[in-house]
Design a protein around this motif. Sequence first.
Motif, PDB file in Angstrom:
ATOM      1  N   ASP A   1      29.557  56.094  65.983  1.00 47.00           N
ATOM      2  CA  ASP A   1      29.506  55.964  64.519  1.00 47.00           C
ATOM      3  C   ASP A   1      30.933  55.654  64.025  1.00 47.00           C
ATOM      4  O   ASP A   1      31.898  55.699  64.798  1.00 47.00           O
ATOM      5  CB  ASP A   1      28.919  57.214  63.858  1.00 47.00           C
ATOM      6  N   ASP A   2      31.057  55.367  62.744  1.00 48.64           N
ATOM      7  CA  ASP A   2      32.344  54.911  62.201  1.00 48.64           C
ATOM      8  C   ASP A   2      33.472  55.910  62.412  1.00 48.64           C
ATOM      9  O   ASP A   2      34.608  55.522  62.699  1.00 48.64           O
ATOM     10  CB  ASP A   2      32.204  54.606  60.692  1.00 48.64           C
TER      11      ASP A   2
ATOM     12  N   ASN B   1      25.539  40.202  71.232  1.00 47.99           N
ATOM     13  CA  ASN B   1      26.314  41.405  71.565  1.00 47.99           C
ATOM     14  C   ASN B   1      27.711  41.373  70.955  1.00 47.99           C
ATOM     15  O   ASN B   1      28.207  42.375  70.458  1.00 47.99           O
ATOM     16  CB  ASN B   1      26.478  41.515  73.092  1.00 47.99           C
ATOM     17  N   SER B   2      28.342  40.187  71.033  1.00 45.28           N
ATOM     18  CA  SER B   2      29.721  40.087  70.545  1.00 45.28           C
ATOM     19  C   SER B   2      29.777  40.132  69.013  1.00 45.28           C
ATOM     20  O   SER B   2      30.680  40.751  68.444  1.00 45.28           O
ATOM     21  CB  SER B   2      30.403  38.836  71.094  1.00 45.28           C
ATOM     22  N   VAL B   3      28.803  39.508  68.354  1.00 52.29           N
ATOM     23  CA  VAL B   3      28.756  39.543  66.881  1.00 52.29           C
ATOM     24  C   VAL B   3      28.523  40.986  66.409  1.00 52.29           C
ATOM     25  O   VAL B   3      29.152  41.449  65.447  1.00 52.29           O
ATOM     26  CB  VAL B   3      27.654  38.598  66.336  1.00 52.29           C
TER      27      VAL B   3
ATOM     28  N   ASN C   1      31.055  43.054  64.014  1.00 52.82           N
ATOM     29  CA  ASN C   1      30.628  43.614  62.731  1.00 52.82           C
ATOM     30  C   ASN C   1      30.875  45.118  62.652  1.00 52.82           C
ATOM     31  O   ASN C   1      31.089  45.668  61.583  1.00 52.82           O
ATOM     32  CB  ASN C   1      29.153  43.306  62.473  1.00 52.82           C
ATOM     33  N   LYS C   2      30.858  45.743  63.811  1.00 54.62           N
ATOM     34  CA  LYS C   2      31.052  47.190  63.866  1.00 54.62           C
ATOM     35  C   LYS C   2      32.513  47.590  63.663  1.00 54.62           C
ATOM     36  O   LYS C   2      32.803  48.643  63.113  1.00 54.62           O
ATOM     37  CB  LYS C   2      30.567  47.681  65.233  1.00 54.62           C
TER      38      LYS C   2
ATOM     39  N   LYS D   1      35.285  45.293  62.594  1.00 55.91           N
ATOM     40  CA  LYS D   1      36.227  44.466  61.827  1.00 55.91           C
ATOM     41  C   LYS D   1      36.795  45.190  60.605  1.00 55.91           C
ATOM     42  O   LYS D   1      37.977  45.028  60.273  1.00 55.91           O
ATOM     43  CB  LYS D   1      35.615  43.114  61.453  1.00 55.91           C
ATOM     44  N   GLU D   2      35.973  46.006  59.953  1.00 52.56           N
ATOM     45  CA  GLU D   2      36.468  46.736  58.785  1.00 52.56           C
ATOM     46  C   GLU D   2      37.512  47.780  59.185  1.00 52.56           C
ATOM     47  O   GLU D   2      38.523  47.952  58.517  1.00 52.56           O
ATOM     48  CB  GLU D   2      35.290  47.419  58.073  1.00 52.56           C
ATOM     49  N   LEU D   3      37.244  48.455  60.315  1.00 52.97           N
ATOM     50  CA  LEU D   3      38.187  49.469  60.808  1.00 52.97           C
ATOM     51  C   LEU D   3      39.516  48.839  61.225  1.00 52.97           C
ATOM     52  O   LEU D   3      40.549  49.493  61.241  1.00 52.97           O
ATOM     53  CB  LEU D   3      37.580  50.232  61.996  1.00 52.97           C
ATOM     54  N   LEU D   4      39.471  47.551  61.570  1.00 53.45           N
ATOM     55  CA  LEU D   4      40.702  46.839  61.929  1.00 53.45           C
ATOM     56  C   LEU D   4      41.350  46.205  60.694  1.00 53.45           C
ATOM     57  O   LEU D   4      42.335  45.490  60.795  1.00 53.45           O
ATOM     58  CB  LEU D   4      40.401  45.747  62.966  1.00 53.45           C
ATOM     59  N   GLY D   5      40.753  46.489  59.513  1.00 59.62           N
ATOM     60  CA  GLY D   5      41.279  45.926  58.263  1.00 59.62           C
ATOM     61  C   GLY D   5      41.032  44.442  58.138  1.00 59.62           C
ATOM     62  O   GLY D   5      41.799  43.714  57.503  1.00 59.62           O
ATOM     63  N   GLN D   6      39.931  43.978  58.759  1.00 59.13           N
ATOM     64  CA  GLN D   6      39.649  42.540  58.798  1.00 59.13           C
ATOM     65  C   GLN D   6      38.216  42.244  58.351  1.00 59.13           C
ATOM     66  O   GLN D   6      37.469  41.584  59.066  1.00 59.13           O
ATOM     67  CB  GLN D   6      39.864  42.022  60.233  1.00 59.13           C
ATOM     68  N   ARG D   7      37.865  42.714  57.185  1.00 55.29           N
ATOM     69  CA  ARG D   7      36.496  42.525  56.683  1.00 55.29           C
ATOM     70  C   ARG D   7      36.098  41.050  56.614  1.00 55.29           C
ATOM     71  O   ARG D   7      34.941  40.699  56.808  1.00 55.29           O
ATOM     72  CB  ARG D   7      36.376  43.168  55.299  1.00 55.29           C
TER      73      ARG D   7
END
Length: 215
Positions: free
Chosen positions: A71-72, A132-134, A138-139, A141-147
Amino acid sequence: MNSNSKADPISLSFHDSCLRMSDVQLLHGPHWLNDQILSFYYEYLSHVKYKTNNDLHFIAPEVTQCMKYMDDQELELLLGQSQATNKPFIFFALNDNESTEAGGTHWSLLVFSRPEKTFYHFDSYGNNNTSNSVELMNKIKELLGQRQAKFRPMRCLQQANGYDCGIHVICMTDHIADYLNRYEMIDGLPPLHIDAVKAKRTELLKLILSLGGKG
């Protein structure tokens, strides 16, 4: 694999990876490579070859596999601990496995380039691992600051058989890391040469022996 350690002794312990004789044997023939071989190589890149280049970050396949199911909060903790959240370039060895256990049938490579705001996907067998890669992108990118990060499937050298996907991932990792080391971007990457793939199993065996492993 036989879990009896006497029947399958350790060939090499290297940082966080452990290779048993049965793992090393996979390099001797036309065999599919398992998590252990890829993990070992990513450890080698992190701790030896690119030790002084803090821009490159290599995430072991078993960690990538777990990331799909976290989870996040767990993901944030994991990425924070490994300092991945600020790394310019992150390599993910990706498996098509649908569970948290080791296994699966196909490897591909996902590389995140922060300067280019892009996740590049390299798949040596058509676009077999695209979903799988997408999903992984999506899981995280936000945590990497790359929305706003883009997904870019890349044309790359295709495997000529059903078992060399792991070798292709290792060779593509080498090829891209070397290019990033010089140019700090992935766009413009030249194609991988088939000779690199053909030579890699022997090179890996020599590397394992040179680090004190048993073949």
